[in-house]
Write an enzyme that holds these catalytic residues in place. Structure first.
Site: not given
Ligand code: BG6
Ligand code: MG
Length: 216
Positions: A8-10, A16, A44-45, A48, A113-115, A117, A144, A168-169
């Site tokens: 996982d990233l964040d 972040t 967390k996790g 968006r 990662s869910a992000s 970004n 997730k 994973e956190d």
């Molecule tokens: C997860 C974070 O990795 O990504 C969440 O833990 C975040 O806090 C989610 O909302 C989505 O990220 P992003 O960067 O696409 O808004």
């Molecule tokens: Mg995380």
């Protein structure tokens, strides 16, 4: 089959959460209510869209579809402003060395990662070239604890799910790894991540060899 790692990233590789928090707080304040650091723990996790749903519930506020989308864009704009400043100093203790130790063992390494970004963040912290596959929020449709993100990562690495170790956190992330039929190492508090196979407070002073020994 040699095991593979999926990170996982964040909250696992980079810190972040504080920038997500600042951006969500700014959004909540602009909508007329506050958002505390304590409440931020619940995000967390969380994707968006789900994060915004939760914040609106906490603030007792409803938005129509257009306002909801505009709020997501505003929050992400602020978040991007904050993360433009980050660099390798935001990598969590021992994470870069741990990644290198897995690669040194000839193991494949993916991001799950869910992000949306994720690539931008990996570029800024100079770890983009450490991953054989990157599966992020742009590549999945189910958040997730659905296992989609980790199953896609295993597929991109061409490694069976049973040979993957996930780091994973977040509670939802640990559940996603379990749902994928993978081994999972929690990063953080053992009391919170009680569904992980085992939990490490962070990667400081550890290498993949220590983790493989725990699974032996
Ligand atoms: C997860 C974070 O990795 O990504 C969440 O833990 C975040 O806090 C989610 O909302 C989505 O990220 P992003 O960067 O696409 O808004
Ligand atoms: Mg995380």
């Amino acid at each position: 089959m040699k095991p593979a790692c999926i990170f996982d990233l964040d909250g696992v590789i980079v810190d972040t959460a504080k920038y997500h928090y600042l951006a969500w707080k700014r959004l909540a304040n602009s909508l007329g209510f506050d958002f505390t650091e304590h409440d931020n723990e619940q995000l967390k996790g969380v994707s968006r869209i789900e994060s915004l749903n939760l914040i609106l519930r906490l603030g007792g506020k409803e938005l129509d579809a257009a306002e909801f989308d505009a709020a997501l864009v505003r929050k992400n704009g602020w978040y991007l402003e904050y993360i433009q400043q980050i660099g390798p100093e935001e990598i969590l203790p021992g994470a870069a060395e741990f990644l290198s130790s897995a690669r040194a063992q000839g193991m494949k390494v993916a991001l799950g990662s869910a992000s949306k970004n994720a690539v931008l963040i990996l570029e800024r912290i100079q770890l983009l070239d450490q991953f054989d596959a990157i599966v992020d929020g742009n590549k999945v449709s189910k958040a997730k604890p659905d296992p989609e993100v980790f199953l896609k990562a295993a597929e991109e690495l061409a490694v069976p799910a049973s040979a993957c170790i996930v780091f994973e956190d977040a509670v939802a992330g640990v559940q996603a790894a379990r749902n994928a039929g993978m081994k999972v190492v929690g990063i953080g508090s053992a009391a919170v991540l009680d569904q992980a196979h085992f939990v490490l407070p962070n990667f400081a002073g550890l290498s993949i060899v220590d983790v493989l020994a725990r699974f032996a």
